[in-house]
Motif scaffolding. Structure first.
Motif, PDB file in Angstrom:
ATOM      1  N   SER A 196      -8.893   2.486  -2.972  1.00 46.67           N
ATOM      2  CA  SER A 196      -9.947   2.021  -2.082  1.00 46.67           C
ATOM      3  C   SER A 196      -9.928   0.499  -2.078  1.00 46.67           C
ATOM      4  CB  SER A 196     -11.300   2.564  -2.566  1.00 46.67           C
ATOM      5  OG  SER A 196     -12.307   2.285  -1.608  1.00 46.67           O
ATOM      6  N   LEU A 201      -3.712   5.839   1.859  1.00 45.90           N
ATOM      7  CA  LEU A 201      -4.285   7.145   2.230  1.00 45.90           C
ATOM      8  C   LEU A 201      -3.399   7.848   3.259  1.00 45.90           C
ATOM      9  CD1 LEU A 201      -7.529   8.593   2.504  1.00 45.90           C
ATOM     10  CD2 LEU A 201      -6.938   7.838   4.781  1.00 45.90           C
ATOM     11  N   GLU A 202      -2.922   7.082   4.227  1.00 49.08           N
ATOM     12  CA  GLU A 202      -2.080   7.676   5.272  1.00 49.08           C
ATOM     13  C   GLU A 202      -0.761   8.189   4.690  1.00 49.08           C
ATOM     14  OE1 GLU A 202      -3.607   5.060   9.125  1.00 49.08           O
ATOM     15  OE2 GLU A 202      -1.954   4.309   7.907  1.00 49.08           O
ATOM     16  N   ASN A 210       0.822  -1.221   0.000  1.00 50.64           N
ATOM     17  CA  ASN A 210       0.000   0.000   0.000  1.00 50.64           C
ATOM     18  C   ASN A 210       0.851   1.263   0.000  1.00 50.64           C
ATOM     19  OD1 ASN A 210      -2.505  -1.247  -0.061  1.00 50.64           O
ATOM     20  ND2 ASN A 210      -2.619  -1.438   2.172  1.00 50.64           N
ATOM     21  N   TYR A 229     -10.737   7.777   1.041  1.00 53.02           N
ATOM     22  CA  TYR A 229     -11.514   7.535   2.247  1.00 53.02           C
ATOM     23  C   TYR A 229     -10.932   6.274   2.880  1.00 53.02           C
ATOM     24  CZ  TYR A 229     -15.683   7.047   5.197  1.00 53.02           C
ATOM     25  OH  TYR A 229     -16.552   6.971   6.254  1.00 53.02           O
ATOM     26  N   PRO A 230     -10.811   6.248   4.203  1.00 52.31           N
ATOM     27  CA  PRO A 230     -10.163   5.075   4.814  1.00 52.31           C
ATOM     28  C   PRO A 230     -10.979   3.795   4.610  1.00 52.31           C
ATOM     29  CG  PRO A 230     -10.382   6.909   6.389  1.00 52.31           C
ATOM     30  CD  PRO A 230     -11.204   7.249   5.186  1.00 52.31           C
ATOM     31  N   ILE A 231     -10.325   2.753   4.191  1.00 56.18           N
ATOM     32  CA  ILE A 231     -10.946   1.424   4.167  1.00 56.18           C
ATOM     33  C   ILE A 231      -9.834   0.375   4.162  1.00 56.18           C
ATOM     34  CG2 ILE A 231     -11.216   1.411   1.633  1.00 56.18           C
ATOM     35  CD1 ILE A 231     -13.767  -0.303   2.051  1.00 56.18           C
ATOM     36  N   THR A 232      -9.984  -0.597   5.023  1.00 51.79           N
ATOM     37  CA  THR A 232      -9.052  -1.712   5.092  1.00 51.79           C
ATOM     38  C   THR A 232      -9.332  -2.636   3.904  1.00 51.79           C
ATOM     39  OG1 THR A 232      -9.306  -1.522   7.476  1.00 51.79           O
ATOM     40  CG2 THR A 232      -8.182  -3.502   6.674  1.00 51.79           C
ATOM     41  N   GLN A 264      -6.526  -1.060   2.453  1.00 49.57           N
ATOM     42  CA  GLN A 264      -5.664  -0.154   1.667  1.00 49.57           C
ATOM     43  C   GLN A 264      -5.360   1.151   2.388  1.00 49.57           C
ATOM     44  OE1 GLN A 264      -6.603   3.127  -0.100  1.00 49.57           O
ATOM     45  NE2 GLN A 264      -8.144   3.013   1.541  1.00 49.57           N
ATOM     46  N   THR A 265      -5.759   1.283   3.651  1.00 49.80           N
ATOM     47  CA  THR A 265      -5.690   2.578   4.329  1.00 49.80           C
ATOM     48  C   THR A 265      -4.282   3.169   4.411  1.00 49.80           C
ATOM     49  OG1 THR A 265      -7.626   1.913   5.568  1.00 49.80           O
ATOM     50  CG2 THR A 265      -6.430   3.776   6.438  1.00 49.80           C
ATOM     51  N   GLU A 266      -3.255   2.303   4.436  1.00 49.30           N
ATOM     52  CA  GLU A 266      -1.887   2.828   4.517  1.00 49.30           C
ATOM     53  C   GLU A 266      -1.574   3.746   3.333  1.00 49.30           C
ATOM     54  OE1 GLU A 266      -2.709  -0.372   4.715  1.00 49.30           O
ATOM     55  OE2 GLU A 266      -1.981  -1.145   6.626  1.00 49.30           O
ATOM     56  N   GLN A 300      -9.007  14.019   2.543  1.00 50.05           N
ATOM     57  CA  GLN A 300      -9.760  12.854   3.017  1.00 50.05           C
ATOM     58  C   GLN A 300     -11.228  13.201   2.866  1.00 50.05           C
ATOM     59  OE1 GLN A 300      -8.685  10.909   6.722  1.00 50.05           O
ATOM     60  NE2 GLN A 300     -10.842  10.367   7.062  1.00 50.05           N
TER      61      GLN A 300
END
Lengths: 360, 261
Positions: free
Chosen positions: A77, A36-37, A9, A27-30, A32-34, A52
């Motif tokens: 996402s 976004l971070e 990610n 938008y955060p979603i597991t 793949q959130t890393e 975000q």
């Protein structure tokens, strides 16, 4: 740039930064959130846009807006989030602006789980978004490919003014392995945006970027232009990987992580004397039709392996017209098949061929 | 006797706005979209920003706004104009970005997008036309439809017990810290039209100054779907809509005084 131990990610997010991505909305979603971070930190420090969004619906429409402004833009996402993006994807395709989406697939349907899956193949390859539209879909099997295809996705999206999807899965997003990042590309200057972009009607006629044509004849003519672009993509952008196919009687057809783990099974089968190789489509759209058709003429059987209940297999059947037996092995719901399971499926298919020969 | 010269020595006092394309609109007779378009175009001209402005059209009767404004335009999915505007503004901060949305678009399907654009203090200008009904699809109940108001999807009149209450978006968005300027004006007579233009100008100036989210709600008519004449529609705005949707500036930048209602 030296090889380093990179998490999927983070690797694709940084690859996008280096490919000159000027805006990221997500938008955060597991799982793949890393990504976004990573973008939350990297984009502002480079003076680029990061938001975000309040939802994936908003995120893809922010992507749409930035795409009309002519910048390199992406979102990422995972399956349920990507479902929410279908509307925006259709508009982006219908307006012919370039955008990149990385979909780190997880188990479904519904909320499903956060384990790796490939069950959104049909959604991304055969539609999902409404209308006669296509998106280039690229399926990586390693973190290195995830990096390389993300970079390439921007170039393809711009070349064809289309959406390019990098279709990964939770295991690729979460795994760490050695890979090399590309060198830093300088983003385009503000005055280098494409001629069609919305940049303010300074000394020229105003641009309108829209997807509505009330007159069906006009809408059809527009659709035919889109179709011409898709034919050009089909002619020029087919990508696949072949392994151990020399003299193979059985070809395993599998994409992404399923292809990667099948190779382990293939090597084990070859050690047992079974002549088996791997055909791994990398571009799922355009699907490597011609090459697969040729392959079906020289092997005795195909084994399709997927991390779903059987989706790409429809394309394999269609393309090969089932001129050889096609068998399927898949696990779904976020279960990743073990190489031993695939090996067992290869042995089974091989035994089938031997029995048929005995009968003949 | 000398014949007086016939050369006209007239000074134009009103002309066609440069920011308005010379295209006949598709709007129904008596609809106030035409007035709103003209006001926005006049403001763009007066601020000298036509070549630096990017509009975002929404879904509804104003879907073809890009045919009527002589500025660059994108066309958004239903309700998503503030998200597109965010994407454009964040990547083109030197441009002036505005959305043009109706009440179904902004207050119903796009309620999340408008609320969060305001919450982020997104530096955009929103032109919000509220005519308390869905015009394009033929007169269905909107989130802004008044209690008792008959529409094709509230044929017995909107019953709050089962169909809920109207949303006052200006009051709602004025509560959000990121909103810099929120005003409601009406297009039902000349005095109010002039006030509406002043508010629109402020909403663009707030963006020029980088102060944050700015929105002007314009009470508008829909003679076709209200089943009223053009004149009666204007009276309906004055007599029925204004009492339900009070006019005023609900949020102004701290440096500025509030204009009288």
């Amino acid at each position: 740039m030296a090889r380093a131990l990179l998490k999927g990610n983070v690797a694709f997010a940084e690859a996008a930064v280096r490919a000159g991505c000027e805006a990221y909305f997500g938008y955060p979603i597991t799982p793949q959130t890393e990504a976004l971070e990573h973008m939350a930190k990297r984009m502002p420090e480079l003076g680029r846009a990061f938001v975000q969004a309040e939802s994936e619906v908003a995120a893809i429409n922010m992507v749409y807006g930035a795409a009309t402004a002519g910048v390199r833009v992406m979102t990422s996402s995972s399956s349920p989030g990507v479902s929410l993006m279908m509307e925006g994807l259709s508009y982006i395709a219908g307006t012919r602006v370039p955008a990149v989406l990385v979909d780190v697939m997880r188990g479904g349907p519904g909320l499903g789980n956060i384990a790796p899956a490939q069950s959104d193949y049909a959604q991304m390859v055969r539609g999902g978004p409404h209308g006669d539209m296509k998106m280039i879909v690229l399926a990586p099997a390693t973190v290195q490919e995830l990096i390389d295809l993300t970079v390439e996705a921007f170039d393809l999206a711009e070349r064809y003014r289309c959406i390019t999807v990098v279709l990964a899965d939770g295991s690729l997003g979460q795994m760490m392995e050695p890979a090399e990042l590309p060198p830093m590309r300088t983003p385009r200057a503000a005055d280098e945006r494409p001629a069609w972009a919305l940049t303010g009607a300074r000394g020229r006629e105003p641009h309108a970027l829209t997807s509505i044509y009330l007159d069906p004849e006009q809408e059809e003519a527009y659709n035919l232009e889109l179709q011409a672009t898709y034919r050009a993509i089909e002619a020029a952008e087919v990508r696949y990987v072949e392994e151990r196919l020399e003299g193979a009687r059985i070809a395993v057809v599998a994409f992404g992580t399923a292809g990667r783990l099948s190779l382990t099974a293939i090597d084990a089968a070859r050690a047992e004397g079974i002549e088996v190789g791997l055909f791994r489509p990398v571009s799922l759209y355009p699907f490597p039709e011609e090459r697969l058709r040729q392959l079906a003429e020289r092997v005795d059987a195909l084994l399709v392996v997927e991390m779903n209940a059987g989706q790409m297999i429809d394309d394999v059947r269609r393309v090969t017209r089932e001129r050889v037996p096609i068998r399927f092995y898949g696990r779904t719901g976020g279960v990743v098949p073990m190489p031993e399971e695939v090996l067992e499926a290869i042995r089974g298919l091989h035994a089938e061929l031997v029995r048929e020969e005995a009968v003949a | 006797m000398t014949v007086p010269t016939l050369t006209p020595r007239l000074t134009p006092v009103v002309s066609y706005p440069e920011a308005l394309a010379p295209t006949p609109t598709h709007y129904c007779p008596g609809c106030t979209h035409g007035i709103a378009h003209r006001l926005v175009a006049e403001v763009i001209d007066e601020l000298g920003i036509r070549e630096d402005t990017i509009g975002v059209a929404s879904v509804g009767c104003s879907v073809f706004a890009y045919n009527y404004f002589a500025v660059d335009f994108a066309q958004a999915p239903h309700g998503r104009a503030p998200a597109l505007a965010t994407g454009i503004k964040r990547t083109s901060p030197d441009k002036l970005v505005f959305t043009y949305q109706g009440d179904g678009d902004l207050a119903s399907i796009g309620s999340a997008e408008i609320l969060h654009a305001a919450a982020r203090g997104e530096n955009i200008t929103v032109v919000f036309l509220n005519n308390a009904i869905y015009g394009m699809t033929g007169g269905q109940m909107a989130p802004t439809t008044l209690p008792g108001q008959r529409t094709t999807s509230s044929p017995a009149g909107r019953d709050p017990a089962t169909q809920g209450y109207p949303l006052r978006m200006s009051e709602l968005l004025a509560q959000v810290d990121g909103a810099a300027y929120v005003a409601r004006r009406s297009l039902h007579d000349v005095a109010n039209i002039r006030r509406a233009k002043k508010a629109l100008r402020k909403a663009f100036e707030v963006q020029q100054q980088g102060l944050g989210f700015a929105m002007v709600e314009l009470l508008s008519s829909c003679p076709t779907n209200w089943g009223l004449s053009a004149q009666d529609s204007l009276e309906y705005i004055r007599d029925v809509m204004v009492p339900a949707y009070p006019l005023g500036e609900f949020k102004v930048p701290e440096t500025e005084g509030r204009e009288a209602r």
